[in-house]
Structures are given as C-alpha cells and as structure tokens.
Design a protein around this motif. Structure first.
Motif, short mmCIF file in Angstrom:
data_model
loop_
_atom_site.label_atom_id
_atom_site.label_comp_id
_atom_site.label_asym_id
_atom_site.label_seq_id
_atom_site.Cartn_x
_atom_site.Cartn_y
_atom_site.Cartn_z
N CYS A 249 6.49 -10.20 -9.41
CA CYS A 249 5.15 -9.70 -9.10
C CYS A 249 4.54 -9.18 -10.40
CB CYS A 249 5.23 -8.58 -8.07
SG CYS A 249 6.10 -7.11 -8.68
N GLU A 251 4.46 -6.37 -11.58
CA GLU A 251 5.28 -5.38 -12.27
C GLU A 251 6.27 -6.05 -13.22
OE1 GLU A 251 4.93 -1.97 -11.75
OE2 GLU A 251 3.16 -2.71 -10.68
N HIS A 256 10.99 -10.61 -6.58
CA HIS A 256 11.04 -10.38 -5.13
C HIS A 256 11.66 -11.60 -4.48
CE1 HIS A 256 8.82 -6.64 -4.76
NE2 HIS A 256 7.97 -7.07 -5.65
N CYS A 311 8.72 -1.19 -4.47
CA CYS A 311 8.10 -1.69 -5.69
C CYS A 311 6.65 -1.21 -5.73
CB CYS A 311 8.15 -3.21 -5.71
SG CYS A 311 7.45 -3.92 -7.21
N CYS A 313 4.11 -2.67 -6.44
CA CYS A 313 3.12 -3.65 -5.99
C CYS A 313 2.88 -3.56 -4.48
CB CYS A 313 3.58 -5.06 -6.35
SG CYS A 313 4.90 -5.68 -5.29
#
Ligand code: AMP
Ligand code: ZN
Length: 430
Positions: A249, A251, A256, A311, A313
């Motif tokens: 993602c 980050e 993921h 996370c 996100c």
C-alpha cells in the motif's frame, strides 16, 4: 483510496469469520470432489467434518510442488459442475510444468484482487498500464491485464523485451504505470541511459508494479532513482492465481495479503511447525475461494514473516515482509550458507555498480561474482577499478563469510532473460 473499502477494511473478527466459513467450504469440497485430498485425508485419518476452527488448518495436509507435478495434468481439479475456462502453467527447471485451472469465478476474483492492488498503488482509470510481463501460459501478464481493465485503465499488452518497442509505446501512448520484473526494470533503465532518454523529462512514467522475483530494498531504490517512479512490490504465484496475492500500500511497509482469499501461515521449513507472527520462515498458503482448483497449505518455499498490527492505510489485512528468498535458493559454498539476495544487497549499495550481476560457482567450490559497472559513474581508470573490486570483495566477505572473486564487466554485457532473472550458474564439480 480503495477499490472495495468494505472488504479491504473489514474489521478483523468479521474477516476471520469469513475466512473460517470459506475454509470449511473448501475442506468439504476437496473432501468430496478431489481424489488427491480424499486419499490424503484417509491416510492421515482426518475426518473433514472435524475441522471447525481456523486453528484447525494445522491439522490439514501440506500440498507441495512435487504433489502438483505428480497430479499433472488435472489431478487436483474439482470434479463438479463448475465450468473450467482457463489453463495456465508454471514451469519448473525440469520435466512437466504444473497445470493450473481457473473457473470463470476464479478469473473474476483474480481480476478483483488486482483491481484492489492497482487502486492501492494510486492507479485509476486515467492511467495507462504498459504490461511488460510475459503473455501466454505464465499467469503474470494475463491476470494483471484483466484486473487493470476492471479498473478501467488503458492496457498496452507489450509483453517483455524489445526495449526499442517498449520505449516507442511509452512515448506514443503516454504510459504512466509499468508492470515488470526488477531485472528487466533495471535493464530498461540502462537502455534509456544509453539512448540519452531522461525518463523524468521525456516520459510520463509514475509507478512501477515490480515483482515475480525476489529483489532487495537497495534494488527498489536503484529502480526508483533510474526511472523516476515509485515502485510497489507485487507478489503472487501461479498456484494461487498468479499476481495479486500480496501487494504494497502507500505505506510501503510490507505487502497486504488478501486474507479473504488466502489463509496465510509461516512455518519452520525444517520441522513444518507453525511460527508465531513476526518470525521468519516459509510461507504456506491455503486458497479460500478458488473454485476449480482449491489448494490446501501450499508450501511456497518463499521466506517471509507475517504482521497483523493495524496499518496506517486503514486496511485490516495482514502484511508480509519483502520475500528474502526461497528456502531452496540457499547455496552452500565452502560450508557457508549463502543466499543470492545477500550478494545483491551488498552490490546494490555501491553507486559504481550497475544493474546486473551473476553468481558463478566453478571448479571445486570457487565463487565468482560478475558485476556490471554503472555507465554513469565508470571513469575507466584502472586504479579506481582495482580499488572498487577490493571494496566489493571485503563487503561481501563480511556478509557471506566467503571470499568471492569479483569480475567487473561493462554495462549491458551480462545476459538478460525475458522472464525471471537467472542469478546463479552452478558449474561445480564437487
Ligand atoms: P510463478 O508461479 O512462476 O508466478 O512464480 C511464483 C514465485 O515467484 C513465488 O513463489 C516467488 O518465489 C516469486 N515471486 C513472485 N513475486 C515475488 C516478489 N514480489 N518478491 C519475491 N519473489 C516473488
Ligand atoms: Zn496498508
């Protein structure tokens, strides 16, 4: 930005409930319709109806690469009403490939997961994807292609190689996203440099979806610097529908893994025992929604660890760390255990080092590392070359405990493969 916020940010208790329902369904289906698993269950004395919790996955049999080969061509396919619509294969080094079958729903779901990944990487219908992976029996290109169409991107099915044509397509159609291997991305960057093309000025590239073979953080940095793009690590394997299994993602702190479709475990590759979250071992995957060819506890041989902390996100699906190699990649050189990734990590830290390398093992355990110089920083002075050579030897020796011979070679002189890079040639007569 989410493709499907509801599923991507599903609270973990609900996600786990969904996983359990799908796991039970999968176990029941293979127990009823797949002779391979029927035999396994019988041999282990396992009653599929006794599987009740997610933790019970540990009681299920592993499926290995050898099992897939032995069941070629279609021994693992569910004998049911579901229409099988597509075949892919995954080639090994020798013998027959592994055959992977997709039902209509599997094709759709694989595209759905890719759509999640693409949107997660910031792509949208305004982007142009140049898909530089191999089309054909390999899952890499086609699965990405269908997912990108789902997002509404313009997809250019360029396929691999032929850098002149790649460049022409990029210039004429304004490609903003590329999908390729790390080795080809580096090779292509070299090609642009030789042509005097500055990607930041002359091209519209913004994002790289880079995967299908292991690479290091240092290599990511090199690709980003050379092409002026943001690189997202993309992980998948044919046995689990190809790309789209796990993806970074914004980050970019682990990938993921889409847990609604894949149940992930990490085990000790020697003992087969599960390891706690955060510990490094072999990743094992169970497909949770494949229709045509469900696979239980597939031994990927890929080395990583799982992290389930939230996370930033907003996605709730676990993250796996960058794959550091495969359990069967390990070389034993003069008694020391060496992973090619360790060599890559050291090499790519040198600015004078270019974008390709090859590890050659010769004679009685001699290690030679051929290293391309970087076109930009190579000044041709002999004393500089000798010093660089010595520095690389020292840094490598400290990392791998073996003293290799280093051969510095001209940029672009080592072989480049269209698919996965071949990093090791073993000619030892041991
Ligand atoms: P294939 O079935 O031919 O698609 O190959 C799948 C294998 O490629 C995986 O099991 C990994 O070993 C490797 N692979 C794919 N993507 C990545 C990635 N992003 N990082 C490291 N290895 C990868
Ligand atoms: Zn995230």
């Amino acid at each position: 930005m989410f493709w499907d916020r509801e599923i991507e940010a599903l609270p973990r208790p609900e996600l786990e409930a969904l996983q359990l329902a799908r796991l039970l369904r999968t176990v029941r289906r293979v127990g009823e319709h797949v002779p391979f698993y029927q035999t396994r269950f019988r041999e282990m004395g396992l009653d599929p109806a006794s599987v009740r919790t997610l933790a019970d996955v540990r009681r299920l049999p592993f499926t290995t690469n050898a099992d897939l080969r032995a069941s070629y061509p279609d021994g693992l396919v569910v004998k049911g009403p579901e229409q099988v619509v597509r075949l892919h294969t995954s080639s090994g080094t020798t013998g027959k490939p592994k055959a992977l079958f997709f039902a209509r729903k599997d094709v759709d779901e694989a595209a759905e997961l890719i759509a999640r990944c693409l949107v997660m990487a910031g792509a949208s219908q305004h982007d142009v994807l140049q898909n530089m992976m191999t089309y054909g029996l390999f899952t890499g290109a086609l699965v990405m292609h269908y997912g990108a169409e789902k997002v509404g991107m313009l997809v250019i099915p360029a396929g691999p190689g032929n850098s002149e044509r790649q460049l022409m397509l990029m210039q004429d159609f304004g490609s903003t996203v590329i999908h390729t291997t790390p080795s080809y991305a580096l090779y292509f960057a070299d090609f642009l440099e030789r042509k005097g093309i500055d990607p930041r000025k002359d091209l519209r590239l913004r994002t790289g979806l880079i995967g299908s073979e292991p690479y290091t953080e240092e290599t990511r940095q090199k690709i980003e610097d050379a092409l002026g793009i943001t690189v997202f690590n993309s992980y998948g394997l044919s046995e689990m529908n190809g790309p789209g299994v796990a993806f970074e993602c914004s980050e970019r702190n682990g990938m993921h893994i889409w847990e609604d479709d894949y149940l992930v475990e990490v085990i000790d590759p020697e003992t087969g025992e599960p390891l706690p979250d955060g510990e490094t071992g072999e990743m094992v995957l169970t497909s949770l929604s494949r229709e045509a060819m469900p696979i239980l506890r597939y031994r990927t041989r890929d080395i990583t660890s799982i992290h389930r902390e939230p996370c930033a996100c907003g996605r709730t699906h676990a993250r796996i760390e960058r794959i550091t190699g495969r359990s069967d990649d390990m070389l034993i050189i003069r008694g020391a255990n060496v992973y090619p990734q360790q060599v890559e990590r050291v090499l790519m830290r040198f600015p004078e080092v270019g974008r390709n390398y090859l590890i050659r093992l010769e004679g009685l355990d001699e290690m030679i590392v051929q290293v391309e110089l970087s076109g930009a920083t190579f000044d041709g002075q002999l004393e500089h070359l000798v010093r660089l050579q010595e520095q690389i030897v020292e840094k490598l020796r400290a990392e791998i405990m073996v003293r290799p011979k280093i051969e510095l070679v001209a940029p672009g002189s080592l072989p480049v493969s269209e698919g996965k890079a071949k990093r090791v040639v073993d000619n030892r007569k041991l």
